[in-house]
Structure formats: structure tokens, C-alpha cells
Scaffold this motif. Structure first.
Motif, mmCIF file in Angstrom:
data_model
loop_
_atom_site.group_PDB
_atom_site.id
_atom_site.type_symbol
_atom_site.label_atom_id
_atom_site.label_comp_id
_atom_site.label_asym_id
_atom_site.label_seq_id
_atom_site.Cartn_x
_atom_site.Cartn_y
_atom_site.Cartn_z
ATOM 1 N N UNK A 132 -11.842 3.817 -4.024
ATOM 2 C CA UNK A 132 -10.615 4.613 -3.917
ATOM 3 C C UNK A 132 -9.489 3.787 -3.303
ATOM 4 N N UNK A 133 -9.816 3.023 -2.253
ATOM 5 C CA UNK A 133 -8.792 2.185 -1.625
ATOM 6 C C UNK A 133 -8.247 1.178 -2.638
ATOM 7 N N UNK A 134 -9.136 0.622 -3.461
ATOM 8 C CA UNK A 134 -8.728 -0.363 -4.463
ATOM 9 C C UNK A 134 -7.799 0.261 -5.501
ATOM 10 N N UNK A 135 -8.133 1.455 -5.987
ATOM 11 C CA UNK A 135 -7.291 2.129 -6.985
ATOM 12 C C UNK A 135 -5.887 2.388 -6.445
ATOM 13 N N UNK B 90 -2.218 0.585 -7.529
ATOM 14 C CA UNK B 90 -1.079 1.359 -8.023
ATOM 15 C C UNK B 90 0.236 0.914 -7.395
ATOM 16 N N UNK B 91 0.166 0.235 -6.253
ATOM 17 C CA UNK B 91 1.367 -0.256 -5.561
ATOM 18 C C UNK B 91 1.780 -1.643 -6.038
ATOM 19 N N UNK C 89 -7.027 7.403 5.318
ATOM 20 C CA UNK C 89 -6.966 6.897 3.940
ATOM 21 C C UNK C 89 -5.757 5.996 3.742
ATOM 22 N N UNK C 90 -4.599 6.437 4.200
ATOM 23 C CA UNK C 90 -3.377 5.641 4.027
ATOM 24 C C UNK C 90 -3.463 4.310 4.766
ATOM 25 N N UNK C 91 -4.119 4.318 5.916
ATOM 26 C CA UNK C 91 -4.274 3.097 6.691
ATOM 27 C C UNK C 91 -5.157 2.084 5.965
ATOM 28 N N UNK C 92 -6.269 2.548 5.386
ATOM 29 C CA UNK C 92 -7.141 1.651 4.633
ATOM 30 C C UNK C 92 -6.388 1.009 3.475
ATOM 31 N N UNK C 93 -5.610 1.814 2.764
ATOM 32 C CA UNK C 93 -4.839 1.299 1.624
ATOM 33 C C UNK C 93 -3.784 0.302 2.095
#
Length: 200
Positions: free
Chosen positions: A122-125, A129-130, A88-92
Motif C-alpha cells: 500500500x505504501x508503494x502504491x 502515485x506521487x 499511513x501518511x507518514x509511511x508514504x
């Protein structure tokens, strides 16, 4: 970033660590429109998806004055790298890096619109946020709620001597619907002239 230009579609390759992330930038280069729409695929999605839906969306938006980016995650689509190392962190992180690099590459673009497909929402949200340059997030069958029940669809089955799909939720779908599915599509030519259609 490397660029290979073709009409209003530009093949891009973004740097991500030691790897490159391939993308296609669609634009009419309307310099008065400061937005870029980034299509965010879900898990196992890619920029060319099986029905070319992302390509169609990008081309239609481009013809209407928008800039659009569609891309592949590490190891997905045409990209090298080990997809199994993604989490998940990698996709974001990849989406965040792509967003920054496309803004750097095209100076007239100042703001981002994400279209999240499936888990891509989810990746977009989390990426938004960053950042402080995301103007909107759109969802297309986006998954953003807790998934509490997962039941696989068993298919096909025979029921009353007919081939059917069993959803395990009390719904039986006749095989003939599946066979005819490709013949039924939404097209503006099917609609009354008084009905506005905004499909892409």
C-alpha cells in the motif's frame, strides 16, 4: 546522508525531518542499469527481518546486476524516533523521501521498482502515485484489498490428545508440521536439472 562503504553494500542514513532513516544499498554498480529496486517493509517490518529475507533478496539481485535498497521506517529496526507516531501518511512520506534521496545520491539511477511486502504494498502504491519515475511495483504477500474479516488464530490446542493449531476456519495443523517446518525449504539443489528456478 551519511555513507559507510563495505564491499558492494553501503550503509546509508537518509535525512527525514530531525531524524535519520537507516538503509543499506546493494549494488554491482552496473552503470548501464538505470533501475533501483526498493524493498518496502510492512508495518513492524525492518530491513533485516527475522529470516534475513530482505538481505538475501538484495544480495542476490545485486549479484545479478541490480541495485537494491532496503531500509527501516522511523522508529523501526535500528532507527531512532517514536514508531507510534507513524501513520499511513507518514509511511508514504518516508518512502517518498528515501526514494528522492537515493536518486540524488546515485546519478546513474533514473527509475524505481518497489517490492512491497504486506502493508508495504500500500505504501508503494501511494508513493508511486506521487512520482513519475516508478517503473514497476512488485508484491510479495502484499495487502492491497479491503480486509473485511479478522479472526485471530488460537494456538496451540489439544485435539485427540495431539498438539495442533486451530485456524478457526476448519483447518487443523498438526504440531509436527510446525516442528519440521524449518527442515523443508526451497533450494535449487532439490529440483530436477530441467527445471528453472528463480528463487532468491
Amino acid at each position: 546522508m551519511t555513507i559507510n562503504e563495505r564491499v558492494n553494500e553501503i550503509n546509508l542514513a537518509f535525512n527525514y525531518g530531525d531524524e535519520m532513516l537507516n538503509a543499506v544499498f546493494h549494488s554491482s554498480f552496473n552503470l548501464s542499469n538505470p533501475y533501483v529496486t526498493i524493498i518496502v517493509p510492512g508495518i513492524f517490518g525492518d530491513r533485516g527481518d527475522s529470516r534475513a529475507m530482505f538481505t538475501r533478496i538484495a544480495r542476490n539481485l545485486s549479484m545479478n546486476g541490480f541495485s537494491v535498497l532496503r531500509f527501516d521506517f522511523l522508529g523501526g529496526g535500528s532507527n531512532f524516533g517514536n514508531y507510534f507516531e507513524n501513520d499511513f501518511n507518514s509511511f508514504v512520506a518516508q518512502l517518498n523521501e528515501i526514494t528522492s534521496q537515493v536518486l540524488d545520491a546515485f546519478g546513474f539511477i533514473k527509475n524505481i521498482i518497489y517490492i512491497g511486502f504486506s502493508e508495504g504494498l500500500k505504501f508503494a502504491f501511494y508513493t508511486a502515485a506521487r512520482r513519475n519515475d516508478v517503473a514497476a511495483i512488485l508484491s510479495c504477500n502484499g495487502l492491497c484489498v479491503e480486509e473485511t474479516h479478522i479472526e485471530k488464530i488460537n494456538r496451540p490446542r489439544i485435539k485427540n490428545e495431539k498438539m495442533v493449531y486451530d485456524s478457526n476456519y476448519g483447518t487443523w495443523v498438526n504440531w509436527s508440521i510446525v516442528e519440521k517446518y524449518k527442515e523443508y525449504f526451497i533450494d535449487s539443489s532439490c529440483l530436477d536439472q530441467n527445471i528453472d528456478y528463480f528463487g532468491v
